[in-house]
Design an enzyme around this catalytic site. Structure first.
Site, mmCIF file in Angstrom:
data_model
loop_
_atom_site.group_PDB
_atom_site.id
_atom_site.type_symbol
_atom_site.label_atom_id
_atom_site.label_comp_id
_atom_site.label_asym_id
_atom_site.label_seq_id
_atom_site.Cartn_x
_atom_site.Cartn_y
_atom_site.Cartn_z
ATOM 1 N N ARG A 68 0.830 -1.209 0.000
ATOM 2 C CA ARG A 68 0.000 0.000 0.000
ATOM 3 C C ARG A 68 0.860 1.254 0.000
ATOM 4 N NH1 ARG A 68 -4.956 -1.979 0.098
ATOM 5 N NH2 ARG A 68 -5.268 -3.897 1.277
ATOM 6 N N ASP A 69 0.420 2.240 -0.821
ATOM 7 C CA ASP A 69 1.133 3.515 -0.866
ATOM 8 C C ASP A 69 0.997 4.207 0.493
ATOM 9 O OD1 ASP A 69 2.035 5.544 -3.463
ATOM 10 O OD2 ASP A 69 1.670 6.468 -1.495
ATOM 11 N N ILE A 70 2.085 4.822 0.938
ATOM 12 C CA ILE A 70 2.096 5.464 2.252
ATOM 13 C C ILE A 70 1.247 6.742 2.266
ATOM 14 C CG2 ILE A 70 4.131 6.969 1.973
ATOM 15 C CD1 ILE A 70 5.172 5.808 4.638
ATOM 16 N N ASN A 73 4.690 6.599 -13.400
ATOM 17 C CA ASN A 73 5.418 7.833 -13.684
ATOM 18 C C ASN A 73 6.863 7.485 -14.010
ATOM 19 O OD1 ASN A 73 3.223 9.617 -13.085
ATOM 20 N ND2 ASN A 73 3.542 9.169 -10.912
ATOM 21 N N GLU A 83 9.051 10.201 -8.431
ATOM 22 C CA GLU A 83 9.738 10.532 -7.170
ATOM 23 C C GLU A 83 10.734 9.445 -6.783
ATOM 24 O OE1 GLU A 83 6.999 11.086 -3.935
ATOM 25 O OE2 GLU A 83 5.799 12.505 -5.095
ATOM 26 N N VAL A 84 10.322 8.216 -6.954
ATOM 27 C CA VAL A 84 11.175 7.096 -6.539
ATOM 28 C C VAL A 84 11.721 6.429 -7.795
ATOM 29 C CG1 VAL A 84 11.281 4.925 -5.275
ATOM 30 C CG2 VAL A 84 9.783 6.761 -4.453
ATOM 31 N N HIS A 130 7.739 1.477 -10.769
ATOM 32 C CA HIS A 130 6.578 0.991 -10.009
ATOM 33 C C HIS A 130 5.309 1.331 -10.766
ATOM 34 C CE1 HIS A 130 7.777 5.014 -8.626
ATOM 35 N NE2 HIS A 130 6.490 5.274 -8.456
ATOM 36 N N HIS A 173 1.279 2.191 -10.123
ATOM 37 C CA HIS A 173 0.257 2.537 -9.136
ATOM 38 C C HIS A 173 -1.048 1.863 -9.572
ATOM 39 C CE1 HIS A 173 2.334 6.235 -7.399
ATOM 40 N NE2 HIS A 173 3.000 6.097 -8.525
#
Ligand code: AMP
Length: 119
Positions: free
Chosen positions: A29-31, A87, A95-96, A100, A102
Site C-alpha cells: 500500500r502507498d504510504i 510515472n 519521485e522514486v 513501479h 500505481h
C-alpha cells in the site's frame, strides 16, 4: 541498490503493508494513498524505468500482470474499475527511481490528467 527506498522495502529493511508478492514482484500500500485503494507494484530487482523493465526480457512483467489481476479481484475492483499508471522521468514527476505501477480504485478517479493546467 543500497539507498533506494523501494529496494529497502523489497528486502525488508523498511516495513510496508504488503498485499501480494511472488518471486519477482512485491505489491504494497502507498504510504500517501490518493484513493481508497492505492497499491504500488515493484519488481524486487532494482530497475529504474519502465523501459528498463520492458527491455530486459524480465520475468517481472508477467508477474506484474498476474499480481494486478489478483489484487484487483481481492480489493473488489473488478466491477467498479481501476486505474494503473506509472510515472517515468522528470516530466511525469517520478519521485522514486525504482520502476513501479500505481493501482488506484475505490472511487470515481476523474479524468486521466488534470485538465487545463498552465503549460
Ligand atoms: P512516483 O511519484 O510515481 O515516483 O510515486 C512514488 C510513490 O511512492 C508515492 O505515491 C509515495 O507516496 C510512495 N512512497 C514513497 N515512500 C513510500 C513508502 N515507504 N511506503 C509506501 N509508499 C511510499
Amino acid at each position: 541498490m543500497a539507498e533506494c527506498v523501494f529496494c529497502k522495502i523489497a528486502d525488508g529493511r523498511i516495513p510496508a503493508q504488503t498485499v501480494w508478492q511472488d518471486e519477482h514482484v512485491l505489491a504494497f500500500r502507498d504510504i500517501r494513498p490518493l484513493a481508497p485503494v492505492h497499491v504500488l507494484f515493484i519488481p524486487k530487482r532494482h530497475l529504474e524505468t519502465f523501459a528498463d523493465l520492458a527491455g530486459s526480457g524480465e520475468p517481472a512483467l508477467a508477474s506484474l500482470a498476474r499480481g494486478i489481476r489478483e489484487v484487483v479481484a481481492a480489493e473488489g475492483l473488478s466491477r467498479t474499475g481501476y486505474r494503473i499508471l506509472s510515472n517515468n522521468g522528470p516530466d511525469a514527476g517520478q519521485e522514486v527511481l525504482h520502476v513501479h505501477l500505481h493501482l488506484l480504485g475505490g472511487r470515481d478517479l476523474g479524468p486521466m490528467l488534470l485538465a487545463a493546467r498552465e503549460r
